[in-house]
Design a protein around this motif. Structure first.
Motif, PDB file in Angstrom:
ATOM      1  N   PRO A  55       8.092  14.368  -8.318  1.00  0.00           N
ATOM      2  CA  PRO A  55       8.108  14.689  -7.098  1.00  0.00           C
ATOM      3  C   PRO A  55       7.864  13.333  -6.111  1.00  0.00           C
ATOM      4  O   PRO A  55       7.110  13.554  -5.063  1.00  0.00           O
ATOM      5  N   LEU A  56       8.394  12.306  -6.393  1.00  0.00           N
ATOM      6  CA  LEU A  56       8.217  10.965  -5.741  1.00  0.00           C
ATOM      7  C   LEU A  56       8.720  11.380  -4.246  1.00  0.00           C
ATOM      8  O   LEU A  56       9.676  12.035  -3.906  1.00  0.00           O
ATOM      9  N   VAL A  57       8.012  10.962  -3.260  1.00  0.00           N
ATOM     10  CA  VAL A  57       8.353  11.050  -1.879  1.00  0.00           C
ATOM     11  C   VAL A  57       9.720  10.364  -1.372  1.00  0.00           C
ATOM     12  O   VAL A  57       9.776   9.370  -1.750  1.00  0.00           O
ATOM     13  N   GLN A  58      10.475  11.167  -0.866  1.00  0.00           N
ATOM     14  CA  GLN A  58      11.616  10.570  -0.299  1.00  0.00           C
ATOM     15  C   GLN A  58      11.802  10.715   1.236  1.00  0.00           C
ATOM     16  O   GLN A  58      11.276  11.893   1.777  1.00  0.00           O
ATOM     17  N   THR A  59      11.827   9.703   1.891  1.00  0.00           N
ATOM     18  CA  THR A  59      12.006   9.555   3.390  1.00  0.00           C
ATOM     19  C   THR A  59      13.358   9.285   3.698  1.00  0.00           C
ATOM     20  O   THR A  59      14.180   8.549   3.111  1.00  0.00           O
ATOM     21  N   THR A  60      13.687   9.817   4.873  1.00  0.00           N
ATOM     22  CA  THR A  60      14.981   9.312   5.524  1.00  0.00           C
ATOM     23  C   THR A  60      14.739   9.298   7.080  1.00  0.00           C
ATOM     24  O   THR A  60      13.951   9.978   7.415  1.00  0.00           O
ATOM     25  N   ARG A  61      15.646   8.463   7.772  1.00  0.00           N
ATOM     26  CA  ARG A  61      15.415   8.685   9.102  1.00  0.00           C
ATOM     27  C   ARG A  61      16.550   9.278   9.974  1.00  0.00           C
ATOM     28  O   ARG A  61      17.253   9.824   9.193  1.00  0.00           O
ATOM     29  N   ALA A  62      16.444   9.438  11.148  1.00  0.00           N
ATOM     30  CA  ALA A  62      17.297  10.248  11.916  1.00  0.00           C
ATOM     31  C   ALA A  62      18.057   9.557  12.829  1.00  0.00           C
ATOM     32  O   ALA A  62      17.691   9.183  14.013  1.00  0.00           O
ATOM     33  N   PRO A  63      19.408   9.200  12.473  1.00  0.00           N
ATOM     34  CA  PRO A  63      20.305   8.406  13.557  1.00  0.00           C
ATOM     35  C   PRO A  63      20.472   8.868  14.807  1.00  0.00           C
ATOM     36  O   PRO A  63      20.510   8.361  15.976  1.00  0.00           O
ATOM     37  N   PHE A  64      20.650  10.509  14.794  1.00  0.00           N
ATOM     38  CA  PHE A  64      20.696  11.277  15.788  1.00  0.00           C
ATOM     39  C   PHE A  64      19.635  12.196  16.037  1.00  0.00           C
ATOM     40  O   PHE A  64      19.611  13.103  15.343  1.00  0.00           O
ATOM     41  N   PRO A  65      18.585  11.951  16.757  1.00  0.00           N
ATOM     42  CA  PRO A  65      17.527  12.809  16.580  1.00  0.00           C
ATOM     43  C   PRO A  65      17.834  14.355  16.962  1.00  0.00           C
ATOM     44  O   PRO A  65      17.143  15.334  16.187  1.00  0.00           O
ATOM     45  N   SER A  66      18.874  14.730  17.562  1.00  0.00           N
ATOM     46  CA  SER A  66      18.935  16.311  17.771  1.00  0.00           C
ATOM     47  C   SER A  66      19.676  16.744  16.573  1.00  0.00           C
ATOM     48  O   SER A  66      19.511  18.099  16.433  1.00  0.00           O
ATOM     49  N   ALA A  67      20.043  15.977  15.375  1.00  0.00           N
ATOM     50  CA  ALA A  67      20.571  16.371  14.279  1.00  0.00           C
ATOM     51  C   ALA A  67      19.542  16.510  13.055  1.00  0.00           C
ATOM     52  O   ALA A  67      19.946  17.056  12.056  1.00  0.00           O
ATOM     53  N   GLY A  68      18.585  15.748  13.289  1.00  0.00           N
ATOM     54  CA  GLY A  68      17.602  15.550  12.370  1.00  0.00           C
ATOM     55  C   GLY A  68      17.941  14.581  11.220  1.00  0.00           C
ATOM     56  O   GLY A  68      18.682  13.721  11.123  1.00  0.00           O
ATOM     57  N   PRO A  69      16.664  14.310  10.356  1.00  0.00           N
ATOM     58  CA  PRO A  69      16.739  13.206   9.274  1.00  0.00           C
ATOM     59  C   PRO A  69      18.013  13.389   8.370  1.00  0.00           C
ATOM     60  O   PRO A  69      18.693  14.674   8.227  1.00  0.00           O
ATOM     61  N   LEU A  70      18.525  12.271   7.998  1.00  0.00           N
ATOM     62  CA  LEU A  70      19.735  12.316   7.171  1.00  0.00           C
ATOM     63  C   LEU A  70      19.504  13.208   5.890  1.00  0.00           C
ATOM     64  O   LEU A  70      20.455  13.881   5.319  1.00  0.00           O
ATOM     65  N   ALA A  71      18.456  13.162   5.294  1.00  0.00           N
ATOM     66  CA  ALA A  71      18.027  14.150   4.061  1.00  0.00           C
ATOM     67  C   ALA A  71      18.406  15.612   4.357  1.00  0.00           C
ATOM     68  O   ALA A  71      18.730  16.338   3.455  1.00  0.00           O
ATOM     69  N   LEU A  72      18.621  16.205   5.532  1.00  0.00           N
ATOM     70  CA  LEU A  72      19.118  17.560   5.866  1.00  0.00           C
ATOM     71  C   LEU A  72      20.428  17.753   5.652  1.00  0.00           C
ATOM     72  O   LEU A  72      20.872  18.922   4.941  1.00  0.00           O
ATOM     73  N   TRP A  73      21.240  16.590   5.742  1.00  0.00           N
ATOM     74  CA  TRP A  73      22.668  16.909   5.977  1.00  0.00           C
ATOM     75  C   TRP A  73      23.724  16.042   5.111  1.00  0.00           C
ATOM     76  O   TRP A  73      24.790  16.613   4.659  1.00  0.00           O
ATOM     77  N   ALA A  74      23.156  14.577   4.721  1.00  0.00           N
ATOM     78  CA  ALA A  74      23.866  13.853   3.859  1.00  0.00           C
ATOM     79  C   ALA A  74      23.452  13.624   2.598  1.00  0.00           C
ATOM     80  O   ALA A  74      23.012  12.986   1.931  1.00  0.00           O
ATOM     81  N   VAL A  75      23.818  14.917   1.703  1.00  0.00           N
ATOM     82  CA  VAL A  75      23.211  15.156   0.470  1.00  0.00           C
ATOM     83  C   VAL A  75      24.429  15.312  -0.492  1.00  0.00           C
ATOM     84  O   VAL A  75      25.260  16.036  -0.426  1.00  0.00           O
ATOM     85  N   GLU A  76      24.436  14.589  -1.663  1.00  0.00           N
ATOM     86  CA  GLU A  76      25.424  14.655  -2.816  1.00  0.00           C
ATOM     87  C   GLU A  76      25.048  16.020  -3.427  1.00  0.00           C
ATOM     88  O   GLU A  76      23.740  16.215  -3.870  1.00  0.00           O
ATOM     89  N   ASP A  77      26.129  16.708  -4.038  1.00  0.00           N
ATOM     90  CA  ASP A  77      25.802  18.045  -4.786  1.00  0.00           C
ATOM     91  C   ASP A  77      24.718  18.867  -4.149  1.00  0.00           C
ATOM     92  O   ASP A  77      23.923  19.342  -4.615  1.00  0.00           O
TER      93      ASP A  77
END
Length: 315
Positions: free
Chosen positions: A157-179
């Motif tokens: 359960p290591l903490v994973q963080t990502t930033r939000a290039p476009f704040p209205s679309a949220g963090p990258l971990a929401l949508w740029a996910v392999e598999d």
């Protein structure tokens, strides 16, 4: 920073160019495909265009089967001139540059099927358990032609963080996910910064190769060999970073957006005999190998209709 060459010379970069040009249908014949790409009108991409394109590009990273027909087609030399035009158009776009160099703080993300009450071992214990399990797989010997664990990310359960290039679309971990599992609901909250953290940055294949040379874990006798050979076509010795050993010197390993585009999809040469892959990573992921807070402040809810498309925050 990302260049046109970064997109042209790597599978995920070429796929991103194609996905960004929405509505292009690829014929099977390279000459016909080249003509279609050369003729397509290149309008100014929006933030939502970039979000959808990167998500589709991540979805095409299939590390347990051969490259799909589209990726194979995009690698043909006949398409190079048309793809060059598309790559230059992409990197000239302010929103693509914003994607490649996200600003602001980072977020942790949890999807709707994750058990927030599940016991979470400490990072040190999680890494010890992971290293023991992988070495157990190695010790069992040749697995035949079965498929199994194919990702090279540090373990839960290591903490994973990502930033939000476009704040209205949220963090990258929401949508740029392999598999991706095609989630439609999630929550995110700010992750605390730590200016003193020791960060190993992966900005391309050379950085990943250096990580593997410094802390190699040979996994050739595990199912990873079969999956990575199918995905890359390479036969030989395979390694991944020993995250337990890396944690002795670094707190964080960070894969930049550019690093993902330059590296995902290829067999990364470590030395004359060994290779590795960047598999299962979300662009801009920072994994904390040592103790770090999961997040601060209130969770914000995010969703998207039909489990596809652009995520939107709702309060």
């Amino acid at each position: 920073m990302i260049t046109a060459a970064d997109l042209l010379d790597h599978p995920r970069g070429r796929r991103f160019c194609l996905e960004l040009v929405s509505g292009v249908q690829q014929p099977d014949d390279p000459a016909a495909a080249a003509g279609a790409l050369a003729a397509v009108s290149l309008s100014v991409p929006t933030e939502d265009d970039v979000v959808v394109a990167l998500e589709s590009t991540a979805d095409s990273a299939l590390w347990w089967q051969p490259a799909d027909a589209t990726d194979a087609l995009l690698s043909r030399p006949e398409l190079r001139p048309a793809l060059t035009r598309m790559a230059r158009w992409a990197v000239d776009s302010p929103v693509v540059r914003q994607l490649a160099e996200p600003q602001g703080g980072a977020w942790t993300v949890e999807f709707d099927d994750e058990d927030e009450e599940a016991p979470r071992p400490s990072p040190g214990q999680a890494l010890r358990d992971w290293a023991r399990a992988v070495r157990g797989e190695v010790a069992q010997g040749d697995p035949g032609v079965t498929s199994g664990d194919w990702w090279t990310t540090p373990p839960w359960p290591l903490v994973q963080t990502t930033r939000a290039p476009f704040p209205s679309a949220g963090p990258l971990a929401l949508w740029a996910v392999e598999d991706s599992f095609g989630h439609g609901h999630a929550r995110a909250r700010p992750a605390p910064a730590d200016a003193a953290a020791r960060v190993f940055t992966v900005d391309g294949p050379d950085d990943w190769a250096a990580l593997c040379r410094r802390w190699p874990l040979d996994v050739t006798t595990t199912t990873r060999r079969n999956d990575w050979q199918l995905a890359t076509g390479r036969q030989g010795t395979w390694v991944l970073p020993d995250w337990y050993a890396v944690a002795a010197e670094y707190d964080v390993v960070h894969l930049t957006v550019s690093g993902w585009l330059r590296t995902s999809g290829d067999a990364v040469t470590v030395d004359d005999d060994r290779a590795s892959v960047v598999a299962g990573w979300t662009p801009d992921s920072a994994y904390w190998l040592t103790d770090h807070e999961l997040g601060t402040g209130m969770w914000a809810a995010w969703s998207r209709p039909g489990n596809s498309g652009v995520w939107r925050r709702h309060d």
